[in-house]
Design a protein around this motif. Structure first.
Motif, short mmCIF file in Angstrom:
data_model
loop_
_atom_site.label_atom_id
_atom_site.label_comp_id
_atom_site.label_asym_id
_atom_site.label_seq_id
_atom_site.Cartn_x
_atom_site.Cartn_y
_atom_site.Cartn_z
N UNK A 183 0.81 -1.23 0.00
CA UNK A 183 0.00 0.00 0.00
C UNK A 183 0.84 1.27 0.00
N UNK A 184 2.16 1.11 -0.04
CA UNK A 184 2.98 2.33 0.14
C UNK A 184 3.95 2.60 -1.00
N UNK A 185 3.60 2.23 -2.21
CA UNK A 185 4.49 2.56 -3.33
C UNK A 185 4.64 4.08 -3.44
N UNK A 186 3.53 4.77 -3.37
CA UNK A 186 3.60 6.23 -3.49
C UNK A 186 4.30 6.83 -2.27
N UNK A 187 3.91 6.32 -1.09
CA UNK A 187 4.45 6.89 0.15
C UNK A 187 5.96 6.72 0.26
N UNK A 188 6.49 5.67 -0.37
CA UNK A 188 7.94 5.43 -0.19
C UNK A 188 8.80 6.10 -1.25
N UNK A 189 8.19 6.96 -2.07
CA UNK A 189 8.98 7.64 -3.11
C UNK A 189 9.93 8.68 -2.50
N UNK A 190 9.43 9.38 -1.48
CA UNK A 190 10.22 10.46 -0.89
C UNK A 190 11.29 9.89 0.03
N UNK A 191 12.36 10.67 0.17
CA UNK A 191 13.38 10.31 1.14
C UNK A 191 14.28 9.18 0.69
N UNK A 192 14.17 8.83 -0.57
CA UNK A 192 15.03 7.77 -1.09
C UNK A 192 16.38 8.35 -1.49
N UNK A 193 17.43 7.65 -1.14
CA UNK A 193 18.77 8.12 -1.47
C UNK A 193 19.40 7.21 -2.52
N UNK A 194 19.69 7.78 -3.65
CA UNK A 194 20.24 7.00 -4.76
C UNK A 194 21.69 6.59 -4.53
N UNK A 195 22.33 7.31 -3.62
CA UNK A 195 23.77 7.06 -3.42
C UNK A 195 24.04 5.61 -3.05
N UNK A 196 24.98 5.02 -3.77
CA UNK A 196 25.38 3.65 -3.48
C UNK A 196 24.55 2.61 -4.21
N UNK A 197 23.49 3.08 -4.87
CA UNK A 197 22.69 2.12 -5.61
C UNK A 197 23.46 1.67 -6.85
N UNK A 233 12.36 0.29 -7.96
CA UNK A 233 12.20 0.72 -9.35
C UNK A 233 11.54 2.11 -9.40
N UNK A 234 10.46 2.25 -8.65
CA UNK A 234 9.73 3.51 -8.63
C UNK A 234 10.55 4.61 -7.96
N UNK A 235 11.26 4.23 -6.90
CA UNK A 235 12.08 5.23 -6.20
C UNK A 235 13.15 5.79 -7.13
N UNK A 236 13.81 4.89 -7.84
CA UNK A 236 14.88 5.35 -8.74
C UNK A 236 14.28 6.19 -9.87
N UNK A 237 13.18 5.68 -10.44
CA UNK A 237 12.56 6.41 -11.55
C UNK A 237 12.09 7.79 -11.09
N UNK A 238 11.59 7.84 -9.88
CA UNK A 238 11.11 9.11 -9.32
C UNK A 238 12.29 10.07 -9.11
N UNK A 239 13.36 9.55 -8.53
CA UNK A 239 14.55 10.37 -8.29
C UNK A 239 15.08 10.91 -9.61
N UNK A 240 15.11 10.05 -10.61
CA UNK A 240 15.59 10.48 -11.92
C UNK A 240 14.70 11.58 -12.49
#
Lengths: 96, 488, 479
Positions: free
Chosen positions: B246-260, B468-475
């Motif tokens: 239920x939290x795909x949208x909610x987990x978009x923020x605060x993601x750190x791409x560093x080290x991925x 996947x969504x976090x990275x795409x969102x960050x991009x």
């Protein structure tokens, strides 16, 4: 690789293909088979085939009766009806 | 800013804040449909009364304090192969004409339970067989970025309608790239979920082991939002995965791409017909991701060149059985000029199915036939294993894989329809994900010299949607890719 | 005909008893109004998916255990493609290479339909797989109509090894299989309701030569038709071979009006069913523990009943066979046999007197008033010489009709034996005096004479004299 047998597979697929289409199809299907034939290059000994897209098992429901669709609603979907049954041309006793 | 410019998540915020009603949203969209649908051809059908009735019902819920939640009142369009009770799902074919559905697909049920308004049915390639939406028997869909070009396919109507702002978001289905490729062609976001994440119950089957329903939207957040609504277990689909996220949208923020770690498969850049603009644009996107802090690692997907052959064998084998039920006996268009039941079958099917569908049925019948001792089918199943293993090995070295979606951008209508092989080969970069049962997303990353959109494909392991969504969102947030404005 | 060896294999479909259909939740019910038990799934509407029913799996595993088969730890479903209007998807979900059940045994014995005894042995059963039934079409000459209520009813298809050699053996196999299904509560095998359908494969050849070309007889729904059609086929094929006519691979069916098999179609090429794994249904994996659990809960098989009857109740193999034909009868016998000294007497009463009374009345045992305890009481009366053996046949009809004790009925009918030596002596003396000729013959050593004399005593006593006591007394008096 032999020519694609358009007539045989059209029949098996329950499709009528006219002579003109047959010529085009023959070429197209041969091209496609040429592509598919790439699969013959690989050495696949010892490789298990993937039968299922998910790694799950035993997805089973309990034996409970649920609602069926009301018969008038079912009958309304049939192209032709008779006494709440689906009416069709004469079904051959055995047609394959 | 007009209501049609809203993203779904913005519309949801406005609905919640009482700044807009569902009726206002839907009326604005219906007006847009009136204005541009003739040019775009995104919709197979839309029932204005039904749309507005659903919108009013939603508004009434909000007014009375019994809102169904964040999504209540959001209009979402469904692809024509998704079943809704009381509507026809023609699959852009003529063969099922007249069958008014007696049940709701699970995704439609979930949309309705969330309060969403089903906003019409989007055009597609007939039975999802095609990559241009040109095999639709209903109408032609044009790419809003250039009406002479195809929108991609098979979910071309869903993609074109989002791009043309006729609707805010849509469901598509992806069997070999049918969400990602049109998303890429039309400059929108399209996500093909992991096999089993979204129930297939009520999705008219093309290839049962490959089909997945997924979101198509203006931005990454909207795809996450739609996926939040539609995913989850289903007792009516034995292949649906357990649980509900239920939290795909909610987990978009605060993601750190560093080290991925992002894997780049050389094979995906070397395919035949790869356009220089596409390659350059995707490489630039990868450079951007590196600049943002991701670690780029080369990975190998050595069986990529066999993906098309494998895909066409498995997909057509399954399809020829899935489409066997369309013969005019129980529903749909029956050929009645004969008393012979075999002739009824043959004529119903020859008249009802388009040429591409007929080709694939015959190919599927052939590969399953004892005539060839199943040699193609069994080999394809084995190569499918190898393709899946390629990904498994790659994901030991990286978190996600980045690559182009398609070798080229949207091309002129009519270019591929007479040459099925050309159409088939265009799926080379997307089918592997379906064969592996994993997930992939297309995010706009630029445009070619003609101004046609280019998509970046991010692929993830099974159930890797969140990352996947976090990275795409960050991009998306960082790259701020500006596509040429659609003018209609 | 003995010159040729007959090879018969049987494929038998039985509908499994479940509440709902095998892949959807519509009712599994016979005789409902047309198309009242259907839904988008069993009508194959676009977009639907199957989900397998637990009870259908329970039933097939039970069938496997009761036929002494191997239960597969891993099984899967497959699609079998063929177009037919009563098959909604135009493919059937069935099992191709990994069925739930393999390598079973079906015991045969008893009498064949010809009346000849069958040498008891076991016929191999290759497999049982789970699949879905099709709808029912009715042909009206100018058109057909289809009712889909039956579409999706679970079917167990059992495939025998080609190990039967006569119509009687095939009959016994079918009977045994039906018995197992009924004992297990797996299927009623009601032929009238189409719960049981059989295809026969049959060929003939001279021993020591290769097998002959096999002919298939399809869609037989009664054991009698199976038997008749096999005998007809043996004769037909024998004549053809004798006359040097080549037998072609063909499918035939039984025409009951003409009492012969008739040609349906030739099989020029092998059927091309294009099997492949059903992508909509993940495999079913069973654990050995689970299978053992099932085994421990398995209902008693007809074979186990027979063994118990032979070992514990000392009846013959043939008696055991007859007594177990029907489970209700077998249970009745088992209960009654436990209560008497000589279970064989119970067996005889059931197989002879009771059996003919029931068939005269056209009733099943459970439809009567007779309870196992009544039979125990009745046999005990006879064992205790309270009534004669012949009195049983007089008391039984009443017990079938009325809820009375055996003793009461014996009294009511005045059938209580006279065991009092004094009374007996009176009748014996009377008879000896009245029949000097027979007495003379007895003294000359004609053993038959004693039977005559006893008959006279029985007559005089109106059946109440105790026959062994009478004989003993006659012997004593005349020697």
């Amino acid at each position: 690789m032999s020519d694609f047998d358009v007539e045989h597979f059209a029949k098996l697929s329950r499709l009528n293909i006219n002579d003109e289409e047959k010529v085009t199809l023959q070429k197209q299907m041969n091209d496609i088979l040429g592509m598919v034939n790439e699969l013959m290059e690989l050495d696949l000994d010892g490789v298990e085939g993937t039968n299922f897209a998910v790694d799950m098992q035993n997805i089973i429901r309990q034996d409970e009766v649920g609602e069926s669709v009301p018969v008038e609603k079912v009958v309304a979907t049939f192209p032709d009806t008779e006494d709440n049954m689906n009416r069709t041309p004469v079904i051959l006793e055995d047609n394959d | 800013m007009s209501l049609i410019d809203l993203k779904l998540h913005e519309a949801a915020d406005k609905l919640a804040a009482g700044e807009v009603t569902s009726r206002q949203l839907c009326e604005a969209l219906l007006a847009r449909v009136d204005a541009v649908e003739e040019k775009v051809g995104a919709l197979v059908s839309i029932n204005n009364e039904r749309v507005l009735a659903a919108a009013d019902a939603s508004d009434a819920r909000r007014a009375s304090g019994s809102s169904l939640g964040r999504y209540d009142g959001l209009p979402i369009t469904i692809k024509d192969n998704i079943v809704e009770e009381g509507e026809e799902s023609k699959c852009a074919s003529s063969i099922i004409d007249g069958l008014v559905n007696v049940y709701d697909s699970t995704v439609v049920r979930k949309l309705k339970e969330a309060g969403c308004v089903v906003f019409g049915r989007a055009n597609m390639d007939e039975f999802a067989m095609g990559s241009t939406t040109e095999t639709s028997q209903i109408k032609k869909t044009c790419n809003p970025h250039d009406l002479d070009c195809v929108p991609g396919g098979s979910s071309g109507g869903s993609a074109a309608g989002v791009a043309s702002k006729e609707f805010l978001g849509a469901l598509g289905s992806d069997t070999g790239g049918s969400i990602r490729q049109p998303a890429s062609f039309c400059g929108i976001v399209g996500l093909k979920p992991t096999y089993g994440l979204v129930s297939r119950f009520g999705l008219v089957a093309f290839a049962s082991s490959l089909d997945q329903i997924g979101p198509m939207s203006k931005d990454v957040r909207d795809s996450a939002l739609i996926l939040d609504i539609i995913n989850g277990e289903d007792e009516k689909d034995s292949t649906a995965l357990p649980g509900k996220i239920t939290d795909f949208e909610a987990s978009l923020e605060g993601f750190d791409i560093k080290g991925m770690k992002l894997g780049v498969p050389a094979e995906y850049f070397e395919v035949e017909g790869m356009e220089a603009d596409v390659k350059a644009s995707v490489q630039a996107a990868i450079a951007k991701l590196e600049a943002m802090g991701a670690e780029i690692v080369p990975v190998s997907l050595p069986h990529t060149k066999y993906a098309i052959a494998t895909y066409y064998v498995i997909a057509t084998a399954e399809a020829c059985t899935n489409l066997a039920r369309f013969e005019g006996v129980r529903y749909g268009n029956r050929y009645t000029e004969t008393d012979d039941i075999l002739e009824m079958y043959n004529e119903t099917r020859s008249r009802g199915f388009g040429k591409e569908v007929q080709r694939r049925i015959m190919l599927g019948t052939y590969v399953l036939s004892s005539y060839e001792d199943h040699k193609y089918y069994h080999r394809a199943q084995k190569v499918r294993t190898l393709i899946r293993q390629d990904f498994e090995k790659a994901y030991e070295q990286c978190d996600l894989i980045v690559a182009p979606v398609a070798p080229e951008t949207a091309f002129k209508s009519g270019e591929s329809s007479e040459d099925p092989m050309k159409m088939y080969l265009a799926d080379i970069l997307t089918t592997s994900v379906n064969l592996a049962g994993t997930c992939g997303i297309s995010v706009p990353c630029g445009q070619d010299s003609k101004g046609m959109p280019i998509g970046l494909q991010v692929m993830g392991p099974a159930l890797g949607e969140k990352k996947l969504l976090q990275l795409a969102y960050a991009y998306e947030q960082n790259a701020a890719v500006e596509l040429k404005e659609v003018e209609l | 005909m003995s010159e040729y060896e007959v090879i018969i294999g049987l494929e038998i479909h039985v509908q499994a008893k479940t509440k709902s259909k095998v892949f959807c939740s519509c009712k599994n019910e016979y005789g409902a109004p047309p198309n009242s038990n259907v839904c988008p799934i069993c009508l194959a509407h676009p977009g639907v998916l199957p989900v397998v029913n637990q009870e259908a799996i329970n039933q097939i595993v039970k069938a496997g255990l009761m036929t002494d088969s191997k239960i597969a730890l891993y099984s899967k479903f497959d699609r079998k493609s063929y177009f037919y209007p009563d098959q909604p998807k135009n493919y059937q979900i069935t099992q191709f290479d990994l069925p739930f059940v393999e390598a079973g045994k079906i015991p045969i014995g008893g009498k064949g339909l010809s009346g000849e005894m069958i040498e008891p042995r076991e016929i191999g059963m290759e497999r049982i797989h789970l699949e879905e039934d099709v709808g029912k079409s009715t042909h009206h000459g100018t058109h057909s109509t289809v009712d889909y209520n039956r579409a999706g009813v679970p079917l167990l298809e059992t495939v025998s090894m080609p190990e039967m050699h006569s119509a009687d053996e095939a009959y016994a196999y079918v009977q045994s299989l039906q018995q197992i299904m009924r004992y297990g509560g797996i299927s009623d095998c009601d032929q009238e309701k189409g719960q049981f359908r059989c295809d026969v494969n049959i060929s003939i050849h001279k021993p020591g030569t290769p097998f002959g070309t096999k002919v298939e007889i399809k869609n037989l729904n009664s054991t009698r038709h199976i038997w008749l059609s096999i005998n007809y086929e043996i004769e037909r094929q024998t004549e053809m071979v004798e006359e040097g006519i080549e037998i072609h691979q063909e499918t035939r069916r039984w025409n009951d009006a003409r009492q012969e098999t008739v040609h349906m179609r030739f099989k020029e090429t092998a059927d091309d069913y294009r099997y492949f794994p059903e992508p909509d249904l993940p495999p079913v994996v069973l654990s050995s523990d689970q299978i053992e659990q099932w085994r421990s809960e398995m209902p008693m098989t007809p074979k186990a009943y027979r063994e118990q009857f032979i070992n514990e109740f000392k009846v013959t193999e043939y008696d055991a066979h007859v007594l177990t034909l029907d489970k209700a009868n077998a249970d009745f016998f088992a209960e009654a046999a436990k209560g008497v000294k000589k279970p064989k007497t119970v067996a005889n009463v059931m197989m002879n007197t009771l059996n003919s009374l029931l068939s005269e009345a056209g009733k099943e045992l459970f439809e009567t008033e007779l309870k196992p305890q009544d039979l125990i009481d009745l046999v005990k009366l006879q064992e205790g010489n309270v009534i004669s053996k012949s009195a049983i046949a007089k008391i039984l009809p009443v017990l079938l009709e009325e809820n009375k004790s055996a003793e009461q009925v014996a009294k009511d009918l005045d059938l209580v034996q006279q065991n009092d030596t004094g009374a007996l002596e009176g009748w014996v003396d009377e008879v000896i005096a009245a029949n000097p000729k027979a007495v003379g013959e007895f003294k000359e050593g004609q053993k038959n004479a004693v039977n005559f004399l006893m008959g006279q005593v029985m007559k005089a006593s109106r059946g109440k004299a105790n026959p062994p006591m009478v004989i003993q007394m006659i012997n004593k008096k005349l020697s």
